[in-house]
Write a protein that holds these residues in place. Structure first.
Motif, PDB file in Angstrom:
ATOM      1  N   LEU A 110    -168.117 118.151  -3.941  1.00 47.93           N
ATOM      2  CA  LEU A 110    -168.909 118.289  -2.778  1.00 47.93           C
ATOM      3  C   LEU A 110    -168.914 117.892  -1.270  1.00 47.93           C
ATOM      4  O   LEU A 110    -168.595 118.450  -0.445  1.00 47.93           O
ATOM      5  N   ASP A 111    -168.221 116.736  -1.561  1.00 49.06           N
ATOM      6  CA  ASP A 111    -167.960 115.859  -0.364  1.00 49.06           C
ATOM      7  C   ASP A 111    -166.755 116.337   0.342  1.00 49.06           C
ATOM      8  O   ASP A 111    -166.475 116.788   1.537  1.00 49.06           O
ATOM      9  N   TYR A 112    -165.771 116.940  -0.331  1.00 49.64           N
ATOM     10  CA  TYR A 112    -164.454 117.331   0.209  1.00 49.64           C
ATOM     11  C   TYR A 112    -164.832 118.794   0.762  1.00 49.64           C
ATOM     12  O   TYR A 112    -164.507 119.161   1.713  1.00 49.64           O
ATOM     13  N   TYR A 113    -165.523 119.476   0.083  1.00 53.97           N
ATOM     14  CA  TYR A 113    -166.076 120.697   0.539  1.00 53.97           C
ATOM     15  C   TYR A 113    -166.732 120.685   1.854  1.00 53.97           C
ATOM     16  O   TYR A 113    -166.285 121.387   2.681  1.00 53.97           O
ATOM     17  N   GLY A 118    -166.509 121.541   7.593  1.00 50.35           N
ATOM     18  CA  GLY A 118    -167.410 121.123   8.960  1.00 50.35           C
ATOM     19  C   GLY A 118    -169.103 121.083   8.695  1.00 50.35           C
ATOM     20  O   GLY A 118    -169.498 121.091   9.588  1.00 50.35           O
ATOM     21  N   ILE A 119    -169.509 121.109   7.685  1.00 50.82           N
ATOM     22  CA  ILE A 119    -170.842 120.866   7.218  1.00 50.82           C
ATOM     23  C   ILE A 119    -171.403 119.581   7.577  1.00 50.82           C
ATOM     24  O   ILE A 119    -170.818 118.612   7.094  1.00 50.82           O
ATOM     25  N   ASN A 120    -172.393 119.642   8.433  1.00 47.42           N
ATOM     26  CA  ASN A 120    -173.207 118.361   8.587  1.00 47.42           C
ATOM     27  C   ASN A 120    -173.744 117.828   6.996  1.00 47.42           C
ATOM     28  O   ASN A 120    -174.509 118.262   6.712  1.00 47.42           O
ATOM     29  N   TYR A 121    -173.247 116.579   6.705  1.00 46.96           N
ATOM     30  CA  TYR A 121    -173.270 116.198   5.458  1.00 46.96           C
ATOM     31  C   TYR A 121    -173.387 114.719   5.238  1.00 46.96           C
ATOM     32  O   TYR A 121    -172.558 114.032   5.895  1.00 46.96           O
ATOM     33  N   THR A 122    -174.196 114.192   4.473  1.00 54.90           N
ATOM     34  CA  THR A 122    -174.491 112.651   4.462  1.00 54.90           C
ATOM     35  C   THR A 122    -174.742 112.554   2.932  1.00 54.90           C
ATOM     36  O   THR A 122    -175.504 113.079   2.269  1.00 54.90           O
ATOM     37  N   HIS A 123    -173.878 111.491   2.498  1.00 52.52           N
ATOM     38  CA  HIS A 123    -174.148 111.003   1.071  1.00 52.52           C
ATOM     39  C   HIS A 123    -174.177 109.733   0.886  1.00 52.52           C
ATOM     40  O   HIS A 123    -173.294 108.783   1.491  1.00 52.52           O
ATOM     41  N   ARG A 124    -175.486 108.862   0.569  1.00 49.29           N
ATOM     42  CA  ARG A 124    -175.694 107.812   0.364  1.00 49.29           C
ATOM     43  C   ARG A 124    -175.877 107.349  -0.992  1.00 49.29           C
ATOM     44  O   ARG A 124    -176.518 108.125  -1.691  1.00 49.29           O
ATOM     45  N   ILE A 125    -175.290 106.106  -1.430  1.00 48.83           N
ATOM     46  CA  ILE A 125    -175.520 105.659  -2.971  1.00 48.83           C
ATOM     47  C   ILE A 125    -176.240 104.403  -2.614  1.00 48.83           C
ATOM     48  O   ILE A 125    -176.023 103.461  -2.177  1.00 48.83           O
ATOM     49  N   GLU A 126    -177.438 104.192  -3.362  1.00 49.07           N
ATOM     50  CA  GLU A 126    -178.114 102.952  -3.356  1.00 49.07           C
ATOM     51  C   GLU A 126    -178.762 102.658  -4.752  1.00 49.07           C
ATOM     52  O   GLU A 126    -179.246 103.628  -5.332  1.00 49.07           O
ATOM     53  N   ASN A 127    -178.444 101.751  -5.290  1.00 50.02           N
ATOM     54  CA  ASN A 127    -178.800 101.367  -6.695  1.00 50.02           C
ATOM     55  C   ASN A 127    -178.362 102.645  -7.752  1.00 50.02           C
ATOM     56  O   ASN A 127    -179.411 103.056  -8.480  1.00 50.02           O
ATOM     57  N   ASN A 128    -177.121 102.952  -7.567  1.00 47.28           N
ATOM     58  CA  ASN A 128    -177.019 104.104  -8.509  1.00 47.28           C
ATOM     59  C   ASN A 128    -177.593 105.518  -8.304  1.00 47.28           C
ATOM     60  O   ASN A 128    -177.573 106.456  -8.992  1.00 47.28           O
ATOM     61  N   ASN A 129    -178.442 105.677  -7.184  1.00 46.73           N
ATOM     62  CA  ASN A 129    -179.144 106.741  -6.680  1.00 46.73           C
ATOM     63  C   ASN A 129    -178.446 107.432  -5.610  1.00 46.73           C
ATOM     64  O   ASN A 129    -178.107 106.684  -4.609  1.00 46.73           O
ATOM     65  N   HIS A 130    -178.148 108.659  -5.698  1.00 44.97           N
ATOM     66  CA  HIS A 130    -177.524 109.316  -4.737  1.00 44.97           C
ATOM     67  C   HIS A 130    -178.677 110.085  -3.829  1.00 44.97           C
ATOM     68  O   HIS A 130    -179.279 110.835  -4.306  1.00 44.97           O
ATOM     69  N   THR A 131    -178.413 109.961  -2.843  1.00 44.33           N
ATOM     70  CA  THR A 131    -179.055 110.859  -1.732  1.00 44.33           C
ATOM     71  C   THR A 131    -178.170 111.775  -1.079  1.00 44.33           C
ATOM     72  O   THR A 131    -177.292 111.234  -0.255  1.00 44.33           O
ATOM     73  N   ILE A 132    -178.419 113.056  -1.022  1.00 48.55           N
ATOM     74  CA  ILE A 132    -177.208 113.842  -0.394  1.00 48.55           C
ATOM     75  C   ILE A 132    -178.213 114.835   0.778  1.00 48.55           C
ATOM     76  O   ILE A 132    -179.161 115.530   0.089  1.00 48.55           O
ATOM     77  N   ILE A 133    -177.716 114.555   1.939  1.00 51.96           N
ATOM     78  CA  ILE A 133    -178.457 115.603   2.908  1.00 51.96           C
ATOM     79  C   ILE A 133    -177.464 116.366   3.417  1.00 51.96           C
ATOM     80  O   ILE A 133    -176.472 116.032   3.971  1.00 51.96           O
TER      81      ILE A 133
END
Length: 166
Positions: A110-113, A118-133
């Motif tokens: 998904l990150d590579y896609y 060119g999609i505005n994309y954020t992927h954060r990982i905190e305490n093994n929880n993934h937040t994708i915007i």
């Protein structure tokens, strides 16, 4: 001790057209990165994504055309298209990129896609929880399609629906 793993690297010498190298230097300067970092990112994006997309049955389409096409469908039709795509094509395409089907590889794909598109994309990982915007910036129908695709992909993994929110 640092949590970052050092990756094995090698040095090589390349001959690059001057005009291309000047563009790379300019881009690196704009991003406040070194030329080495930028070239590593480009090579990794090529090896992990671009080299495989033709074999995975993918091609590029403009945002404008994609948005126009999606507006022709109802929300229900978009959800149905998503279900059919994931059921009939996704895993086959996935294995062009990766050998093992798991959450980590799905999220990396998904990150590579997103980057390649060119999609505005954020992927954060905190305490093994993934937040994708994700902000596809192609209208509500594109947002619906992407969220439906992601939801349907997650359903194929051994993850309870209560473990994610889309």
């Amino acid at each position: 001790m640092s949590k970052c793993k050092r990756r094995a690297t090698e040095s090589i010498t390349l001959r690059v057209e001057s005009s291309v190298l000047n563009q790379v230097r300019y881009e690196a300067e704009q991003k406040l990165e070194s030329v080495n970092t930028l070239i590593n990112q480009v090579l990794k994006q090529y090896v992990k994504w671009h080299a495989h997309t033709p074999n995975a049955g993918m091609f590029y389409i403009s945002r404008n055309l994609m948005g126009s096409l999606l507006r022709k469908f109802s929300d229900e039709e978009i959800n149905q298209l998503s279900e059919v795509e994931i059921r009939d094509s996704f895993k086959k395409s996935f294995f062009v990129f990766y050998e093992e089907y798991n959450l980590e590889n799905v999220l990396e794909l998904l990150d590579y896609y997103a980057r390649a598109s060119g999609i505005n994309y954020t992927h954060r990982i905190e305490n093994n929880n993934h937040t994708i915007i994700i902000h596809p910036e192609m209208g509500e129908k594109a947002s619906l399609l992407l969220s439906s695709l992601i939801r349907n992909v997650l359903k194929t993994l051994p993850i309870p629906p209560s473990a994610y929110h889309i």
